[in-house]
Design a protein around this motif. Structure first.
Motif, short mmCIF file in Angstrom:
data_model
loop_
_atom_site.label_atom_id
_atom_site.label_comp_id
_atom_site.label_asym_id
_atom_site.label_seq_id
_atom_site.Cartn_x
_atom_site.Cartn_y
_atom_site.Cartn_z
N ARG A 237 37.98 42.78 38.44
CA ARG A 237 38.76 42.65 39.52
C ARG A 237 39.66 41.38 38.88
O ARG A 237 39.56 40.47 38.18
N ILE A 238 41.13 41.05 39.46
CA ILE A 238 41.75 40.17 39.48
C ILE A 238 41.85 39.09 40.73
O ILE A 238 42.17 39.57 41.77
N PRO A 239 41.15 37.98 40.44
CA PRO A 239 41.12 36.90 41.49
C PRO A 239 42.36 36.47 42.04
O PRO A 239 43.40 36.47 41.10
N LEU A 240 42.32 36.09 43.34
CA LEU A 240 43.67 35.84 43.60
C LEU A 240 44.45 34.53 42.86
O LEU A 240 45.61 34.48 42.56
N ALA A 243 46.17 36.19 40.15
CA ALA A 243 47.38 37.43 40.59
C ALA A 243 48.73 37.02 39.98
O ALA A 243 49.31 38.08 39.33
N TYR A 311 38.11 36.27 49.27
CA TYR A 311 38.66 36.56 48.01
C TYR A 311 40.21 36.92 48.29
O TYR A 311 40.80 37.00 47.47
N THR A 356 50.58 38.44 45.78
CA THR A 356 49.42 38.20 45.12
C THR A 356 48.04 38.63 45.97
O THR A 356 47.04 39.29 45.16
N GLN A 357 47.92 38.71 47.15
CA GLN A 357 47.08 39.29 48.10
C GLN A 357 46.73 40.82 47.90
O GLN A 357 45.78 41.35 47.79
N THR A 360 45.33 41.44 44.50
CA THR A 360 44.00 41.17 44.19
C THR A 360 43.16 42.15 45.03
O THR A 360 42.21 42.54 44.61
N HIS A 361 43.62 42.57 46.34
CA HIS A 361 43.03 43.48 47.05
C HIS A 361 42.82 45.05 46.21
O HIS A 361 41.96 45.67 46.40
N THR A 363 42.90 45.59 43.27
CA THR A 363 41.79 45.61 42.03
C THR A 363 40.37 45.21 42.63
O THR A 363 39.48 45.17 41.59
N SER A 364 40.12 44.96 43.84
CA SER A 364 38.93 44.39 44.29
C SER A 364 37.82 45.26 44.13
O SER A 364 36.69 44.85 44.24
#
Ligand code: MN
Length: 445
Positions: A237-240, A243, A311, A356-357, A360-361, A363-364
């Motif tokens: 995952r890519i954290p926020l 991002a 997240y 960025t959200q 991130t979402h 790749t969550s």
């Protein structure tokens, strides 16, 4: 922090509002491409059969980056930057990440600076390395492996939702996650490629069975899209907080939409053929570095909005103060020499979810994003009528047609109509423009 305060902080020398270029057209205050912008694109000299090459827009010209690398004028970009800039697309450069992007940006800015003689005073090199934009044709900036379109304007979602569910316009998930769908990458084209009115299956209001024929309710959607940089391996995952370092830059996106097809096909799995016949993007990718002075807090969540899950909780401003506008010119208007008429003006900072959200979402789950993937925002609408970013909303399903200066009116697009989208960050200092995303509607065939 306001835009003015950001300028006072001044990020690095590439953002200095008083910096000028020896390419005179770049110093015109109306230019989309001053030395503070330096967007990347892929082009070839018009009429030539040269392979596509990477360039940087400067005023009304293009700096041929490949020539500059090969002639050792961009050594400051480092070996990774240099090598990645000699291909036929930006994918390899997008893979590099912010350190190489920004080193390259500083090197290009130095070369184009009014006080730097290396290219300015070398006539033969200039002839090779500087191309007028009118003498170039633009190609897709990247090989786009995957394309995802979101639905991040709460104004758009509320308007469209209220047409169909007046008492309950927003779905229960809307304020918890950025809604999106996996789009079609193969039919993404650059401005000014025409759009062919698609055929599709639709059902008339009074009919029991559908029919197949040309779309009658053709629409545009004014969006911004962003290109993924390094991306993430499958299963991660890519954290926020990380991002932003995975986003190379942004373009204008026109998500052409067949509303009558969409209405019949979309349940229960969402858009399909209503969206896959063409998507247009502007050819110059404006980097996040260029937009940094215009990074602002996005739309504030309402006092009654539910808390966002951890997240997706922002740790820094991730909105962008970018004005977007849509203009239309009918064939008759062009014949009469009339200027395109502006039908909407909005701002990208009015989005409920940030880029960025979105990333991130996406790749969550562990879904991998790859360099050159395109993620688009969804229609950008604001709180006012004139900030509605598609005709479905702007004319309220055709109930309030728009009058054009040729004496006709529009509920949806007619053959021969040209849709012109523009975007620019203009809050203070330099104008960071995106150029245009254009397309003329061709008849179904
Ligand atoms: Mn869309």
């Amino acid at each position: 922090m306001t835009v003015e305060e950001k300028h006072a902080v001044m990020l690095d020398e590439t953002h200095a509002p008083d910096r000028r270029s020896w390419v005179e057209s770049a110093n015109d205050p109306g230019s989309d491409f001053p030395i503070q912008n330096l967007p990347f694109g892929v082009f070839r000299r018009r009429g030539s059969d040269e392979p596509p090459r990477i360039g940087v827009a400067i005023g009304d010209a293009i700096a041929d980056v490949r020539v500059l690398v090969e002639q050792r004028h961009l050594d400051a970009a480092g070996p990774a930057g240099g090598c990645a800039l000699c291909g036929e697309s930006l994918n390899a450069f997008m893979t590099q990440g912010p350190e190489v992007w920004n080193t390259t940006r500083r090197a290009v800015a130095t070369l184009l600076d009014a006080d730097e003689p290396a290219l300015r005073d070398n006539a033969s090199l200039r002839t090779q390395a500087i191309v007028a934009q009118r003498d170039a044709e633009m190609c897709l900036p990247a090989v786009i492996g995957d394309y995802t379109d979101f639905y991040c304007s709460i104004h758009h979602a509320t308007n469209v939702g209220s047409m169909f569910r007046p008492d309950n316009p927003l779905m229960p998930n809307y304020k918890h996650l950025p809604v999106g769908y996996h789009g079609r990458a193969s039919s993404i084209v650059t401005s000014p490629t025409p759009v062919r009115r698609p055929f599709g299956q639709t059902i008339a209001a009074d009919a029991d069975t559908p029919a197949f024929g040309p779309c009658r309710l053709l629409d545009y959607e004014m969006e911004m899209g962003f290109f993924v940089g390094p991306g993430n391996p499958l299963g991660t995952r890519i954290p926020l907080a990380a991002a932003r370092s995975h986003i190379f830059g942004m373009v204008i996106v026109n998500d052409w939409s067949a509303r009558d097809v969409q209405k019949w096909e979309y349940q229960p799995l969402g858009p399909f053929n209503a969206k896959n016949f063409l998507t247009s993007i502007s050819p110059w990718v404006v980097t996040l570095a260029a937009l940094e002075p215009y990074r602002v807090d996005g739309l504030a969540r309402g006092a009654d909005d539910p808390p966002v899950l951890d997240y997706l909780r922002p740790t820094e401003p991730a909105g962008f103060d970018v004005t977007v506008e849509v203009l239309i010119a009918s064939a008759a208007m062009r014949d009469k020499g009339l200027d395109p008429v502006r039908v909407s003006t909005g701002n990208f900072q009015d989005m409920y979810w940030s880029i960025t959200q979105m990333l991130t979402h996406h790749t969550s789950t562990g879904c991998n994003l790859r360099p050159g993937d395109l993620l688009a925002s969804g229609t950008i609408s604001g709180p006012t009528e004139d900030a509605r970013g598609c005709l479905l909303e702007r004319t309220w399903r055709g109930q309030h047609p728009i009058a054009l200066p040729d004496g006709t009116e529009r509920k949806f697009l007619q053959d021969g109509d040209e849709v012109i989208m523009r975007a620019a960050a203009t809050g203070a200092g330099a104008r960071i423009g995106f150029g245009e995303c254009r397309g003329i509607v061709m008849p179904a065939e």
